[in-house]
Design a protein around this motif. Structure first.
Motif, PDB file in Angstrom:
ATOM      1  N   ASN A   3      -9.112  -7.893  16.383  1.00  0.00           N
ATOM      2  CA  ASN A   3      -9.520  -8.582  15.197  1.00  0.00           C
ATOM      3  C   ASN A   3     -10.292  -7.609  14.291  1.00  0.00           C
ATOM      4  O   ASN A   3     -10.124  -7.661  13.055  1.00  0.00           O
ATOM      5  N   ASN A   6      -8.077  -5.072  12.965  1.00  0.00           N
ATOM      6  CA  ASN A   6      -7.133  -5.409  11.725  1.00  0.00           C
ATOM      7  C   ASN A   6      -7.837  -5.705  10.636  1.00  0.00           C
ATOM      8  O   ASN A   6      -7.241  -5.425   9.224  1.00  0.00           O
ATOM      9  N   THR A   7      -9.134  -6.147  10.503  1.00  0.00           N
ATOM     10  CA  THR A   7     -10.034  -6.394   9.397  1.00  0.00           C
ATOM     11  C   THR A   7     -10.117  -4.985   8.683  1.00  0.00           C
ATOM     12  O   THR A   7      -9.957  -5.147   7.428  1.00  0.00           O
ATOM     13  N   VAL A  10      -6.870  -3.802   7.000  1.00  0.00           N
ATOM     14  CA  VAL A  10      -6.395  -4.441   5.764  1.00  0.00           C
ATOM     15  C   VAL A  10      -7.405  -4.255   4.575  1.00  0.00           C
ATOM     16  O   VAL A  10      -6.910  -4.269   3.413  1.00  0.00           O
ATOM     17  N   ILE A  11      -8.676  -4.081   4.976  1.00  0.00           N
ATOM     18  CA  ILE A  11      -9.531  -3.604   3.819  1.00  0.00           C
ATOM     19  C   ILE A  11      -9.147  -2.234   3.344  1.00  0.00           C
ATOM     20  O   ILE A  11      -9.216  -1.889   2.201  1.00  0.00           O
TER      21      ILE A  11
END
Lengths: 213, 303
Positions: A3, A6-7, A10-11
């Protein structure tokens, strides 16, 4: 941990778009250095355990990309004393849309067989590909030498993300060598920027075609 | 159950001006000033409601209806959205379309009232408002698409309450993108700084303030209050994405909700303090970026 990874990824993708759409050179440089910091954190969270090598790579990466390189570029910008606006070849909106197409394409189609099923890395390869493409767009659609340096940095960030998959296998020396290359590259370009400015009193690379003998 | 409904309405009616107060306080702190008191927005609205009105002879009922219909529409949108972990007072399948177009109705009447005055400045503000709305509306719908896809439900209540489950099931990446996109949409819809400056009264740079330039007294008070309530409703939508925790105790959940809203208001204050307003022709780039982020979130979900 997937998680968190992935965070961060995407940022990074979002920062790509903001770098494409921003018209102020200073903020573009800041955006790219923020991207560098986020990427520096990635090796620490990627594998769930922290090794000394990962810690060292993260530390050196963050210091270089967040402090040294941006300050070198801001200094070159100040010394060159030019208008602090990005001059794009194709306009901001088309470059954002190009970046979005590149991102969408990478998310939909780019996978590496054998790695793609793992949830932890499912975003790594598309993000790295999208970031490389955005780096190309920045490199090719900007006139000023400084903004091309920014494109080069984004490109390197994309390659760095790809290298994360190998971070366990890659020796620290190679990692440091890449960072040293980057540092020297930016250093040389900063000097070139000053020389372009001294010769043409602008940073527009279009003037370079008039160089003869 | 009934208590939760009462708290919902109390918060919806009483809390919005407090958010404005928090934003102004944070901005004052950044500027090194003491700033107006937290409750200043309540005082302002109260003062305006007690004042007389000057209405131009060239205007019609549309001018009066503008702020009133806007407030009514935003209030209805506020009854459709669940606050925190609690159910919304009104909920049915497809209410997300009504929710989005209640904002459309509010915008239609605000811009019509601005055009009704026949002032060139207000016409300019109205034109800008609808131009930017063209871009922020699809972004809002893409946000809803992501929620619908995550939850498989078409009603705001179920959709937003299921969204936090994404944090468990590994859909974090789309939710992060949606949160960034939604934050931009919120700033654009409520006319906060990167898009519009709520403090200036300079005709060339503003959107919302220029449209209410001719309103005075109670009408201006209502317009201010409606703008604050819009901020409240959109922030509570954003809070669903940012704050997935649930304590189980009703009073604690309400406290968490109120605290979360204040944190969002504080964040807006920080953004307003550290950023300059974008040049008018660069605003669409930001909004297109919001559309793309929300679209990318959707692509991530369906791929």
């Amino acid at each position: 941990m997937p998680n968190l990874v992935n965070t961060i990824l995407v940022i990074v993708l979002a920062l790509n778009l903001f770098a494409l759409g921003n018209s102020r050179l200073m903020s573009v440089i800041r955006i790219v250095s923020a991207q560098g910091v986020l990427l520096g954190l990635l090796p620490l969270v990627m594998h769930g355990h922290i090794t000394i090598a990962a810690l060292l790579a993260a530390g050196v990466g963050i210091i270089l990309k967040a402090i040294i390189i941006p300050s070198m570029m801001l200094r070159a910008l100040r010394d060159a004393d030019i208008k602090r606006e990005v001059e794009p070849l194709i306009g901001f909106l088309p470059s954002i849309i190009l970046g979005a197409l590149a991102t969408g394409f990478s998310l939909l189609f780019v996978t590496l067989p054998g790695l793609a099923d793992e949830a932890a890395v499912s975003l790594v390869i598309p993000t790295s590909f999208a970031t490389v493409l955005v780096g190309f767009i920045l490199l090719t659609t900007r006139y000023k030498a400084i903004s091309q340096v920014v494109g080069y940095l984004v490109l390197e960030n994309g390659i760095f993300i790809f290298g994360l998959l190998l971070v366990e296998a890659l020796p620290l020396v190679v990692e440091m060598g890449v960072l040293l290359d980057l540092f020297v590259g930016i250093f040389v370009i900063s000097i070139i920027v000053n020389h372009i400015n001294a010769a043409f009193s602008s940073l527009d690379t279009r003037h370079l075609v008039s160089l003869k003998e | 159950m009934i208590i939760n409904l009462i708290v919902h309405f109390c918060l919806l009616i009483l809390m919005p001006p407090l958010l404005l107060g928090i934003i102004n306080k944070v901005k004052a702190l950044f500027a090194g000033r003491r700033g107006p008191p937290l409750l200043q927005a309540y005082f302002d609205i109260g003062k305006l409601l007690r004042k007389g009105m000057v209405i131009s002879r060239s205007t019609t009922w549309v001018f009066m209806a503008g702020p009133v219909v806007t407030l009514a529409a935003v209030f209805c949108a506020g009854t459709l959205i669940p606050l925190g972990r609690f159910a919304a007072p009104i909920s049915f399948t497809g209410d997300l379309v009504l929710f989005a177009y209640l904002f459309g109705l509010a915008r239609f009447f605000t811009t019509s009232a601005a055009l009704d005055t026949g002032s060139a400045f207000e016409g300019m503000g109205a034109a800008r408002e609808v131009t930017f709305a063209v871009l922020s509306e699809p972004a809002l719908f893409l946000v809803f698409f992501v929620f619908v896809r995550l939850s498989g439900s078409l009603s705001l209540g179920e959709m937003l309450h299921l969204a936090p489950a994404g944090y468990v099931s590994g859909a974090v990446a789309p939710l992060v993108l949606v949160a960034i996109g939604l934050f931009i949409i919120m700033l654009a819809e409520t006319c906060r700084i990167p898009v519009d400056d709520p403090n200036t009264h300079l005709e060339l740079t503003m959107i919302h303030e220029v449209m209410v330039l001719d309103h005075s007294g109670p009408l201006l008070g209502i317009a201010l209050y409606a703008a604050a309530m819009k901020l409240f409703v959109l922030s509570s939508l954003l809070l669903h994405v940012l704050q997935p925790f649930k304590s189980g105790l009703a009073w604690l959940d309400w406290l968490i909700f109120a605290g979360g809203m204040m944190v969002i208001a504080g964040t807006i204050g920080v953004v307003e303090s550290v950023m300059a307003r974008l040049r008018m022709n660069h605003v669409p780039h930001l909004l297109v970026a919001a559309i793309i982020l929300c679209g990318a979130a959707f692509v991530l979900l369906v791929r």
